[in-house]
Design a protein around this motif. Sequence first.
Motif, PDB file in Angstrom:
ATOM      1  N   TRP A  60      -5.615   0.487 -10.623  1.00  0.00           N
ATOM      2  CA  TRP A  60      -4.381   0.422  -9.845  1.00  0.00           C
ATOM      3  C   TRP A  60      -3.158   0.965 -10.586  1.00  0.00           C
ATOM      4  CZ3 TRP A  60      -2.219   0.748  -5.511  1.00  0.00           C
ATOM      5  CH2 TRP A  60      -0.948   0.230  -5.249  1.00  0.00           C
ATOM      6  N   PRO A  61      -2.947   0.676 -11.878  1.00  0.00           N
ATOM      7  CA  PRO A  61      -1.745   1.203 -12.546  1.00  0.00           C
ATOM      8  C   PRO A  61      -1.684   2.723 -12.600  1.00  0.00           C
ATOM      9  CG  PRO A  61      -2.655  -0.638 -13.787  1.00  0.00           C
ATOM     10  CD  PRO A  61      -3.672  -0.288 -12.746  1.00  0.00           C
ATOM     11  N   GLN A  62      -2.796   3.409 -12.368  1.00  0.00           N
ATOM     12  CA  GLN A  62      -2.778   4.871 -12.372  1.00  0.00           C
ATOM     13  C   GLN A  62      -2.136   5.453 -11.108  1.00  0.00           C
ATOM     14  OE1 GLN A  62      -7.162   5.011 -13.271  1.00  0.00           O
ATOM     15  NE2 GLN A  62      -6.551   6.570 -14.755  1.00  0.00           N
ATOM     16  N   VAL A  63      -2.015   4.653 -10.066  1.00  0.00           N
ATOM     17  CA  VAL A  63      -1.404   5.100  -8.813  1.00  0.00           C
ATOM     18  C   VAL A  63       0.113   5.062  -8.958  1.00  0.00           C
ATOM     19  CG1 VAL A  63      -1.172   4.651  -6.339  1.00  0.00           C
ATOM     20  CG2 VAL A  63      -3.370   4.248  -7.486  1.00  0.00           C
ATOM     21  N   LYS A  64       0.781   6.157  -8.654  1.00  0.00           N
ATOM     22  CA  LYS A  64       2.216   6.268  -8.888  1.00  0.00           C
ATOM     23  C   LYS A  64       3.064   6.159  -7.626  1.00  0.00           C
ATOM     24  CE  LYS A  64       1.277   6.761 -13.153  1.00  0.00           C
ATOM     25  NZ  LYS A  64       1.404   5.553 -14.022  1.00  0.00           N
ATOM     26  N   SER A  65       2.439   6.284  -6.470  1.00  0.00           N
ATOM     27  CA  SER A  65       3.193   6.246  -5.217  1.00  0.00           C
ATOM     28  C   SER A  65       2.239   5.863  -4.095  1.00  0.00           C
ATOM     29  CB  SER A  65       3.829   7.617  -4.939  1.00  0.00           C
ATOM     30  OG  SER A  65       4.615   7.583  -3.760  1.00  0.00           O
ATOM     31  N   ALA A  66       2.779   5.271  -3.030  1.00  0.00           N
ATOM     32  CA  ALA A  66       1.932   4.847  -1.910  1.00  0.00           C
ATOM     33  C   ALA A  66       2.662   5.069  -0.590  1.00  0.00           C
ATOM     34  CB  ALA A  66       1.551   3.376  -2.054  1.00  0.00           C
ATOM     35  N   TYR A  67       1.911   5.551   0.397  1.00  0.00           N
ATOM     36  CA  TYR A  67       2.401   5.697   1.769  1.00  0.00           C
ATOM     37  C   TYR A  67       1.523   4.837   2.673  1.00  0.00           C
ATOM     38  CZ  TYR A  67       5.218   9.550   0.064  1.00  0.00           C
ATOM     39  OH  TYR A  67       6.141  10.299  -0.627  1.00  0.00           O
ATOM     40  N   VAL A  68       2.160   4.001   3.475  1.00  0.00           N
ATOM     41  CA  VAL A  68       1.445   3.013   4.271  1.00  0.00           C
ATOM     42  C   VAL A  68       1.726   3.265   5.749  1.00  0.00           C
ATOM     43  CG1 VAL A  68       1.082   0.557   4.717  1.00  0.00           C
ATOM     44  CG2 VAL A  68       1.636   1.348   2.398  1.00  0.00           C
ATOM     45  N   GLY A  69       0.673   3.631   6.503  1.00  0.00           N
ATOM     46  CA  GLY A  69       0.804   3.868   7.932  1.00  0.00           C
ATOM     47  C   GLY A  69       0.473   2.598   8.708  1.00  0.00           C
ATOM     48  N   THR A  70       1.414   2.149   9.507  1.00  0.00           N
ATOM     49  CA  THR A  70       1.208   0.940  10.301  1.00  0.00           C
ATOM     50  C   THR A  70       2.147   0.954  11.498  1.00  0.00           C
ATOM     51  OG1 THR A  70       1.099  -1.495  10.200  1.00  0.00           O
ATOM     52  CG2 THR A  70       2.877  -0.426   8.968  1.00  0.00           C
ATOM     53  N   THR A  71       1.775   0.260  12.559  1.00  0.00           N
ATOM     54  CA  THR A  71       2.596   0.266  13.774  1.00  0.00           C
ATOM     55  C   THR A  71       3.050  -1.116  14.214  1.00  0.00           C
ATOM     56  OG1 THR A  71       0.748  -0.004  15.328  1.00  0.00           O
ATOM     57  CG2 THR A  71       1.249   2.242  14.610  1.00  0.00           C
ATOM     58  N   SER A  72       2.322  -2.152  13.831  1.00  0.00           N
ATOM     59  CA  SER A  72       2.506  -3.441  14.513  1.00  0.00           C
ATOM     60  C   SER A  72       2.675  -4.630  13.590  1.00  0.00           C
ATOM     61  CB  SER A  72       1.294  -3.700  15.425  1.00  0.00           C
ATOM     62  OG  SER A  72       1.061  -2.617  16.300  1.00  0.00           O
ATOM     63  N   ILE A  73       2.854  -4.400  12.284  1.00  0.00           N
ATOM     64  CA  ILE A  73       2.902  -5.531  11.359  1.00  0.00           C
ATOM     65  C   ILE A  73       4.327  -5.982  11.068  1.00  0.00           C
ATOM     66  CG2 ILE A  73       2.303  -6.295   9.034  1.00  0.00           C
ATOM     67  CD1 ILE A  73      -0.126  -4.453   9.185  1.00  0.00           C
ATOM     68  N   GLY A  74       5.223  -5.025  10.831  1.00  0.00           N
ATOM     69  CA  GLY A  74       6.607  -5.402  10.556  1.00  0.00           C
ATOM     70  C   GLY A  74       7.159  -4.689   9.340  1.00  0.00           C
TER      71      GLY A  74
END
Length: 395
Positions: A60-74
């Motif tokens: 996990w620490p090797q990941v530098k950025s994240a994009y999260v696709g969602t429509t209904s959670i908030g």
Amino acid sequence: MNGTQAQDGSRSTSDWLDANGGVFIAGIGLHPYQFPSDTPYTQLGLTAVRAALEDAGMQWPQVKSAYVGTTSIGMAAGRVLLRHLGSTGLAVTQVENASASGSFAFRQACMEIATGMSDVVLALGVDKHGDGRRAITKDGLERLSDTATIPAVKFAMMARTYLRERGASVDEMAAVAVKNHANAALNPFAQFRKPRTLEQVLASPRVAGDLTVQQCCPRGEGAAAAVLVSGHVIQRLGLDASRCVRVRASVAGSELNERQYGDAATELVRTSAREAFEQAGIAPTELDLLELHDAFSVEELIYSEAIGVCEPGEGAHYLARGDSRIGGRCAINASGGLIGMGHPLGPTGLGQLAEITRQLRGEAEGRQHTQARWGMAHMIGLGSVSVAHILAAAG
């Protein structure tokens, strides 16, 4: 972001995707799609992310950025979820674009890799069944009918037009659902895992027009994730290059003038697919795999023609000949599609990309399409936005 023109007049891969050593999928993971439950969305998403990291052989620490696709959670769903993996200070961006939310999260990850901003980026799609509220109900305009914005009504009308103009039968349209339910029955991540006969599909309750329940996708919940890396770090991180699938095209767009082009959704599919093929430098007939938006059975017939894997008017015949089945000329919705695998919205597009990645690696046990080299994942969102990605096998 169009493809570049070679001296011989042919198209080559877009320069932007070649930057930073290219963009590759190193790991994929899913939480099985399922009917609405009490499972927290964090559990859905973490299952997919952990599986993707394990698949890539990364931490996990090797990941530098994240994009999260969602429509209904908030709001801030991604940060609330990802902190359970450890607070590493990475940038987290939430993406919403209707059914194409996960696909657009993936596209943003591709862009970040290609620009050199990051060498390791996570794209995640996760959703629970929400209230389904849409902005179009808040635009201040009166509707001629309370059902005017309901997708099932729109696609039932499209189905009537398609069947009439193409001289196709209701049975031929329902055969899409038969194929996709059969594919889903082989997919351990699918919401529906039971084959259906043509008689069962036609006998299921009618939804609108000629569309029956089993020709319409189910809503539910689930998650899908992909770890993307630049070509420059594959060797440095000790990744298995033979399992890193390359992104050869990424195209996004929105609807064109309906008066000029007729059906806006179909034209949107056609134009975005055409640009993706130009970026990748291949013809539609070179595709081995195609995952497309089949929320309703008629869409697969219409869009397979619009994308160009078969000629206009040939969609139903292409299916009847077995050309779109696993092992045929181009396996369409080998995952089971939205009809069989399910359509939890946020994860759907990333689930398509995970399926193509698995197929291009030769790891789709029980439903492997033979000698697959090229695959396209194409999604639309409410018929207004589109996004297309083309992936190529390693080597």
